[in-house]
Design an enzyme around this catalytic site. Sequence first.
Site, mmCIF file in Angstrom:
data_model
loop_
_atom_site.group_PDB
_atom_site.id
_atom_site.type_symbol
_atom_site.label_atom_id
_atom_site.label_comp_id
_atom_site.label_asym_id
_atom_site.label_seq_id
_atom_site.Cartn_x
_atom_site.Cartn_y
_atom_site.Cartn_z
ATOM 1 N N HIS A 160 0.605 4.309 -2.573
ATOM 2 C CA HIS A 160 0.292 5.811 -2.002
ATOM 3 C C HIS A 160 1.136 6.425 -2.337
ATOM 4 C CE1 HIS A 160 -3.118 5.594 0.993
ATOM 5 N NE2 HIS A 160 -2.752 4.698 0.453
ATOM 6 N N ARG A 213 0.730 -1.028 -0.290
ATOM 7 C CA ARG A 213 -0.117 0.125 0.001
ATOM 8 C C ARG A 213 0.693 1.126 -0.005
ATOM 9 N NH1 ARG A 213 -3.475 3.023 4.243
ATOM 10 N NH2 ARG A 213 -5.149 3.871 3.193
ATOM 11 N N HIS A 239 -5.755 -6.031 -1.950
ATOM 12 C CA HIS A 239 -6.500 -6.387 -0.876
ATOM 13 C C HIS A 239 -7.165 -8.242 -0.367
ATOM 14 C CE1 HIS A 239 -8.416 -1.651 -0.460
ATOM 15 N NE2 HIS A 239 -7.401 -2.237 -0.285
ATOM 16 N N ASN A 266 -3.463 9.049 3.859
ATOM 17 C CA ASN A 266 -2.710 8.205 4.917
ATOM 18 C C ASN A 266 -2.482 8.344 6.737
ATOM 19 O OD1 ASN A 266 -1.370 8.059 2.398
ATOM 20 N ND2 ASN A 266 -0.035 9.629 2.571
#
Length: 317
Positions: free
Chosen positions: A62, A58, A190, A90
Amino acid sequence: MAIFKILVLLLLSFSCFCQAQLSPTFYDQSCPNALSTIRSSIRTAISRERRMAASLIRLHFHDCFVNGCDASVMLVATPTMESERDAVPNFQSARGFEVIDQAKSAVERVCPGVVSCADIIAVAARDASEYVGGPKYAVKVGRRDSTAAFRAIADSGDLPSFRASLDELSDLFLRKGLNTRDLVALSGAHTLGQAQCVTFKERLYDNSSDIDAGFSSTRKRRCPVNGGDTNLAPLDQVTPNSFDNNYYRSLMQKKGLLASDQVLFGAGASTDSIVSEYSRNPSRFASDFGAAMIKMGDIQTLTGSAGQIRRICTAVN
């Protein structure tokens, strides 16, 4: 006119040269032990906390979606610069910063001033995926680090919301040069990790028809209508610590934890066929995931003399 054509050719050549610098063999001469050093550090971190695998994947996502894969997400705030860490998507959510710092320290001991933090994040995501059963793909390296952070961009919609519709997700990914298959494949990350109650509570209590009643009831136990916002639930309730295709099977059963997950399947969504394919064919999912991660790693990279190689990942030199 001839001079103009020569200048255009020179600019194109320079552009191609910069892109060519991204290569799986970039450090073969300058730091031949770079990738193995990163790998060892990442594996140690995940062996201590299995959830860290999801966090590192992740973190790469990001980083890349906010002004490109440049390690800007690693920079801490200063009196003259806001940090992306403090952006809403975040804040108290993004994790793994200290693991990247540790990997950077290990690499600096071997090859000081050579390997960028941006590359360490990209390699860490691959190593994390592989450690928990995901594909081993060839990470292209040669990125350089930004000299600024971009909190305003992180807060302005360049990171997908847990409430995002399929159209919103598709448009965002398209702006980043990623297609619908990339969207569905990358969402498969996920299959790992957990989410805070606040990100899926609305889905549990809005009486929607796109969620399995038994699944909703189970999730409500640790996500009451009032309170519990920071309580965690696995994104994949079947095998939350292993990289596999159960995420897609869950979507087909209306058991996607986040609204932005479930929009990938149901009500005739344009992505239904891809979700169905991945649920039946784990090898195709793994292959597409690796390809999409490589593609994502190419977003707005700094190469050549652009940016810098930070000495520490949390601060500009």
